[in-house]
Design a protein around this motif. Structure first.
Motif, mmCIF file in Angstrom:
data_model
loop_
_atom_site.group_PDB
_atom_site.id
_atom_site.type_symbol
_atom_site.label_atom_id
_atom_site.label_comp_id
_atom_site.label_asym_id
_atom_site.label_seq_id
_atom_site.Cartn_x
_atom_site.Cartn_y
_atom_site.Cartn_z
ATOM 1 N N ASP A 207 0.659 -1.592 0.158
ATOM 2 C CA ASP A 207 -0.113 -0.176 0.098
ATOM 3 C C ASP A 207 1.135 1.241 0.005
ATOM 4 O O ASP A 207 0.795 2.610 -0.493
ATOM 5 N N VAL A 208 1.860 1.038 0.715
ATOM 6 C CA VAL A 208 2.840 2.269 0.887
ATOM 7 C C VAL A 208 3.349 2.244 -0.504
ATOM 8 O O VAL A 208 3.529 3.495 -1.185
ATOM 9 N N VAL B 97 -2.560 -6.476 -14.344
ATOM 10 C CA VAL B 97 -4.400 -5.668 -14.096
ATOM 11 C C VAL B 97 -3.681 -4.029 -14.030
ATOM 12 O O VAL B 97 -3.084 -3.329 -14.232
ATOM 13 N N ARG B 98 -5.105 -3.630 -14.094
ATOM 14 C CA ARG B 98 -5.437 -2.040 -14.481
ATOM 15 C C ARG B 98 -4.515 -1.849 -12.763
ATOM 16 O O ARG B 98 -4.455 -2.223 -11.638
ATOM 17 N N PRO C 82 -3.469 -2.913 -5.491
ATOM 18 C CA PRO C 82 -3.135 -3.675 -4.093
ATOM 19 C C PRO C 82 -4.171 -4.578 -3.171
ATOM 20 O O PRO C 82 -3.506 -5.189 -3.248
ATOM 21 N N GLU C 83 -5.085 -3.836 -4.206
ATOM 22 C CA GLU C 83 -6.735 -5.301 -3.946
ATOM 23 C C GLU C 83 -6.086 -6.641 -4.120
ATOM 24 O O GLU C 83 -6.167 -8.161 -3.497
ATOM 25 N N ASN D 128 1.681 -4.603 -14.031
ATOM 26 C CA ASN D 128 1.818 -5.555 -14.094
ATOM 27 C C ASN D 128 2.748 -6.832 -13.510
ATOM 28 O O ASN D 128 3.846 -6.100 -13.056
ATOM 29 N N LEU D 129 2.742 -8.296 -13.265
ATOM 30 C CA LEU D 129 3.135 -8.711 -11.747
ATOM 31 C C LEU D 129 4.101 -9.825 -11.894
ATOM 32 O O LEU D 129 2.956 -10.692 -13.137
ATOM 33 N N HIS D 130 5.131 -10.156 -12.244
ATOM 34 C CA HIS D 130 5.343 -11.706 -11.870
ATOM 35 C C HIS D 130 5.710 -12.364 -11.146
ATOM 36 O O HIS D 130 6.139 -11.526 -10.106
#
Lengths: 461, 461
Positions: free
Chosen positions: B230-231, B342-343, B348-349, B377-379
């Motif tokens: 979140d930070v 995701v957008r 965060p969620e 984009n998350l790997h």
């Protein structure tokens, strides 16, 4: 009002707004081309996506052709309904549906005007940077369907670059939720990009998620008078290398002549062959000085014959009106419009050959050139003389467009840079797209619109 | 070598280079996934477009499946040939065909490596800004076919944004010359954008005209240690509002752990949950001061727990290696890779829910997260423990990917941000694309590849 067709439509789509008055049929049945006699079956004005889907499914069941309709500011006949089609006007669907500050996106219904999008973005301190003259009347759905360009493409690209998500009701009546605002999405064919520029032949755009960006920095606007197009290209190269351009627009002497005849003061004492309206970042003293240095470097080499630098927002507006006022100034001559593009590097040779071709083909016609140098986009307006009849004028223009299309083909150009093909350029599509490309497009159209209800007769048969 | 199939191919394509040695079949039959046993019929290495067309026509006549092959650095199995396909390697077609200073474009054959494109652009004082770790081995044809993203997308977008023209030999063997470097071209469906990201299922990319741009301005590179995701998002918002970002990459504590275990010094004395490598324009003192101010503003609010600012190019390279070195550092654990998006606003969620899901599903597995915040984009790399057998590991990962796909679907995300679907994510395509979208894609594929010779079994059946 007891047309059995429409009664069935009313039953299939409860609550649907329909217009059938002759004045409405005429108003909604045409665009800015004014070349075809409007003759739609009726005008449907859906309120939501479900109604659009129900209309398309009804059209499939009945075999009724549909013409999607936004602001009808198009110049290619893409929104013309001259053959008993049902016009689907999206004007009641004009809301802003959402804004996201983290995504920097604005989600809108298709009937919203471009200017309303600008205002919604500005209210959040951001900008939607696609812009052109019809901003007050054109709709985002139409912008997407023609991949609208305009006056800031050199800096910001076309509409295509700003669509992060698109909802499309296909010709089969399916609702596709395309890309959903994602920045990275490598999950098969990008149908969003297929729908952009499809001129309503694959489906109806029912929602768009637009990317927003920082507002453009403060700019300097200049007007330049130039001796030739070759020199104009040299000035463009010099300005582009030294400055961060926001626009680089040109017009010929005939363009300025008509704008001034329509009203306005000539900023120069003499008449010159070419004029440029250029705009570049001038956020601080260094950028302002760079602008002055570019101007002086070109002047010293004899490239710039005269120039005016706007000293205020108001003066910048006056300079812009010399370029943006052309369309309105020549409108009374009911011009035949060619909207063509080539690679920037091909412009000088193409322009010289096209000017020779046109002056030979139209010795008696007034031809007004203007356009966007940074995009390779030239607008050619052939003005209709008062003493030449409509049919004769159109026949001559059609013939010459054939010659121009041949020239474009040799230069690898496009018969439509930003207006679209619609009805106006349909016969010349093969100058820009090969037989194999058109065959591929035909197959794709069948895949998304199997019964051929979406804007039939537009783009290609 | 007397396979009648191949004899016919040699006759159909005179002079074609063919490889049939077992070592070559293995080498060219796989990509970086290493999950399938290579079993191609042979490797064809065409020298020019005419040979590619002849190969595709031969394949249509014979009903032989083709697998286009670039650098085979893909992570989705898109270039795997495990079923007797003919691999069409573009590696002999690796030339720069042209550069145009006015158009700012570079025309290349598909087999050229990304790094060679960078170098060719730099030789003209310009830049091709798409960049990622495999730059030395991946090919432009493959980049186009997966719409490759990488580490500069936040500033420059994906490969799609940089393709001004594309030559494609379709599955039917037709050569399409798409868009030809035009900036504005509204003449029907943009088949160029359809081919970009199509993973070789519509045809073979045989030439690309790439847009070039000014080299990025001098940048400041910083490494930040942060207490929570979140930070991290708050720091991203602050940095994006104040600075012109070139990159904003994150990694988790496990990522740094593996990089340091592989070699390198920890720039910090303590261990933190999240790290960011950020890069932003620092061309002058004002921009450098803005960077410092952003850093201080976040530190004062307790968001940044520790930080390092690169004082040299060399230090910047060291900071970058902490992020870019992850893939190599974890390679020995043969990680199962998820590459999702995701957008940005949903990150965060999504991340919290995905971490909960994974820690429940894989309590015994080491999961390394890293990615591109500015692109959503998350790997997710799940490392294979030494004591878990291949089949067992893959079965567990496949099951959990199903759960992850469900979570992505709820967040409107994508199961493949930049690697592509290929074979690896094919079973999960419906999490990202609806049944109607897949049906539309199937129809489009049939239109361009009527006999189904192009990369069958990849993307979707």
């Amino acid at each position: 009002m007891t047309d059995p067709h429409l009664d069935a439509l009313r039953q299939a789509v409860p609550g649907l707004h329909l217009k059938t008055d002759p004045a409405d049929l005429e108003h909604y049945g045409r665009d800015w081309t004014r070349r075809w006699i409007p003759a739609p079956l009726a005008i449907a004005l859906p309120d939501d996506v479900a109604q659009v889907q129900a209309i398309v499914r009804w059209a499939n069941a009945r075999g009724t052709a549909l013409v999607p309709s936004g602001g009808r500011t198009g110049l290619s006949g893409g929104a013309v309904a001259a053959n008993g089609e049902l016009v689907v006007s999206l004007e009641r669907m004009h809301r802003v549906l959402g804004f996201d500050a983290v995504d920097r996106s604005l989600t809108v219904e298709p009937g919203i005007a471009l200017q309303a999008v600008h205002e919604a973005a500005a209210a959040h301190g951001l900008a939607y940077p696609v812009d052109f003259g019809a901003r007050g009347s054109c709709s985002i759905g139409g912008n997407v369907s023609t991949n609208a360009g305009g006056i800031r493409v050199i800096r910001y690209g076309n509409t295509r670059e700003w669509v992060a998500g698109l909802k499309l009701v296909t010709g089969a009546g399916d609702l596709l939720d395309l890309n959903r605002g994602l920045i990275k999405n490598s999950s098969g064919y990008d149908l969003r990009h297929l729908a952009i520029g499809a001129e309503g032949t694959l489906g109806i755009v029912v929602e768009a998620t637009l990317k927003l960006t920082e507002p453009a920095p403060p700019a300097q606007t200049v007007l330049l008078a130039l001796p030739s197009f070759d020199v104009l290209m040299r000035v463009f190269a010099e300005f582009r290398a030294r400055l961060r351009l926001q626009a680089f627009e040109f017009l010929t002497e005939r363009g300025l002549h008509h704008v001034l005849a329509h009203g306005g003061a000539n900023p120069f004492d003499a008449v010159y062959p070419y004029y440029v309206v250029a705009e570049f970042d001038a956020a601080d003293e260094a950028q302002q000085a760079a602008g002055l240095a570019a101007f002086e470097a070109c002047s010293e080499r004899g490239w710039i014959l005269d120039g005016a630098i706007a000293q205020s927002q108001e003066q910048a507006g006056q300079l812009w009106r010399l370029r943006e006022g052309i369309t309105e100034a020549v409108a009374r001559y009911r011009p035949y419009k060619n909207d063509v593009s080539v690679r920037i590097s091909a412009m000088p040779e193409f322009l010289a050959q096209a000017q020779a071709l046109l002056s030979e083909a139209y010795p008696q016609f007034d031809v007004v050139w203007f356009g966007h140098i940074g995009d390779g986009n030239l607008h050619i307006n052939v003005l209709q003389p008062d003493d030449v009849a409509d049919a004769d004028f159109m026949a001559q223009c059609g013939r010459v467009t054939g010659l121009l299309a041949g020239l474009l083909h040799r230069h690898g150009g496009s018969i439509s840079a930003e207006h679209g093909i619609g009805l106006v350029k349909k016969d010349h599509l093969q100058s820009t797209r090969s037989a194999e490309e058109i065959a591929a497009m035909r197959g794709i159209r069948r895949a998304l619109d199997p019964n051929g209800v979406m804007n039939p007769g537009k783009l290609f048969d």
